[in-house]
Motif scaffolding. Structure first.
Motif, short mmCIF file in Angstrom:
data_model
loop_
_atom_site.label_atom_id
_atom_site.label_comp_id
_atom_site.label_asym_id
_atom_site.label_seq_id
_atom_site.Cartn_x
_atom_site.Cartn_y
_atom_site.Cartn_z
N TYR A 44 0.31 7.56 2.52
CA TYR A 44 0.21 6.61 3.41
C TYR A 44 0.53 5.23 3.01
CZ TYR A 44 -2.90 10.34 5.27
OH TYR A 44 -3.72 11.44 5.56
N TYR B 287 -0.56 1.13 3.69
CA TYR B 287 -1.59 0.10 4.20
C TYR B 287 -1.08 -1.15 3.84
CZ TYR B 287 -4.64 4.00 5.66
OH TYR B 287 -5.05 5.20 6.39
N PHE C 147 -1.20 -1.38 0.02
CA PHE C 147 -1.91 -0.17 -0.75
C PHE C 147 -0.95 1.16 -0.17
CE2 PHE C 147 -5.33 -2.38 -2.39
CZ PHE C 147 -5.47 -3.34 -1.41
N GLU D 127 -10.18 12.69 3.05
CA GLU D 127 -10.25 11.38 1.89
C GLU D 127 -9.11 10.87 1.34
OE1 GLU D 127 -14.40 13.64 0.87
OE2 GLU D 127 -13.05 13.23 -0.75
N GLN D 128 -8.83 9.85 1.91
CA GLN D 128 -7.62 9.08 1.08
C GLN D 128 -7.82 8.42 0.11
OE1 GLN D 128 -5.55 7.14 4.31
NE2 GLN D 128 -5.81 8.54 5.58
N TYR D 129 -7.07 8.39 -1.09
CA TYR D 129 -7.33 7.70 -2.59
C TYR D 129 -6.22 6.84 -2.56
CZ TYR D 129 -10.43 11.76 -3.85
OH TYR D 129 -11.36 12.75 -4.02
N PHE D 130 -6.80 5.55 -2.73
CA PHE D 130 -5.78 4.48 -2.90
C PHE D 130 -5.44 4.02 -4.01
CE2 PHE D 130 -6.00 2.56 1.69
CZ PHE D 130 -7.11 3.50 2.40
N GLY D 131 -4.24 3.47 -4.25
CA GLY D 131 -3.68 3.05 -5.29
C GLY D 131 -4.36 1.25 -5.23
N PRO D 132 -4.09 0.67 -6.57
CA PRO D 132 -4.61 -0.61 -6.66
C PRO D 132 -3.97 -1.86 -6.02
CG PRO D 132 -3.24 0.08 -8.48
CD PRO D 132 -3.32 1.10 -7.54
#
Lengths: 112, 113
Positions: A33, A35, A91, A100-105
């Motif tokens: 994804y 965002y 992001f 459950e989505q794990y986001f980058g910084p």
């Protein structure tokens, strides 16, 4: 613990230029994804990608935007001709099942 | 058209007390809800989730309550700790139509030592 990474952390570009934002998702994840969050506003969905194709995209994700998973590890967001209003934090996120989505910084994009 | 709303932009709580963060949504098709925590210069981090078939989910100090009839969910943190100071985003999705998450605008929690 595995994590999503994004490069660069900050990108400054001139209006009209092309930018490519890079993400390395968690290695066994299948859903990807992008965002964005304009300063002071909510996190907005841009696009989701599964099985090597876009599965969903928002109104924001117009013809100026494209995504690619060129080599099985990177996931990129390209903006062909940047506008001032594209300035935001971008992001990347990945998920194994989509729940459950794990986001980058994030990458801060500044268009001048 | 903000489908997920967090009407309190900020909240201050004394250490050891309960923090309650609220979230309202408008789309009755949403069936999966999450809370994310975000520190400055970092991406949102998943905290806790709840499916619409439940009305409560607990994980340590964090409990999420879902009131489907009111289209309202809340996150309770007990006891609050200074390290909990962050921006908390509520997010919702309709698993039948995709995995797009709709985020609220966030609530900035400050836990005062």
């Amino acid at each position: 613990e595995p994590e999503v990474t994004q490069t660069p952390s900050h990108q400054v570009t001139q209006m009209g230029q092309e930018v490519i934002l890079r993400c390395v998702p968690i290695s066994n994840h299948l859903y990807f994804y992008w965002y964005r969050q304009i300063l002071g506003q909510k996190v907005e969905f841009l696009v989701s990608f599964y099985n090597n194709e876009i599965s969903e995209k928002s109104e924001i994700f117009d013809d100026q935007f494209s995504v690619e998973r060129p080599d099985g590890s990177n996931f990129t967001l390209k903006i062909r001709s940047t506008k001032l209003e594209d300035s935001a934090m971008y992001f990347c996120a990945s998920a194994l099942t989509g729940d459950e989505q794990y986001f980058g910084p994030g990458t801060r994009l500044t268009v001048t | 058209d903000q489908q997920v709303k967090q009407n309190s932009p900020s909240l201050s709580v004394q250490e050891g007390r309960i923090s309650i963060l609220n979230c309202d949504y408008t789309n009755s098709m949403f069936d999966y809800f999450l809370w994310y925590k975000k520190y400055p210069a970092e991406g949102p981090t998943f905290l806790i989730s709840i499916s619409s078939i439940k009305d409560k989910n607990e994980d340590g100090r964090f409990t999420v309550f879902l009131n489907k009839s009111a289209k309202h969910l809340s996150l309770h943190i007990v006891p609050s700790q200074p390290g909990d100071s962050a921006v908390y985003f509520c997010a919702a999705s309709d698993e039948n139509t995709g995995n797009q998450f709709y985020f609220g605008t966030g609530t900035s929690l400050t836990v005062i030592p």
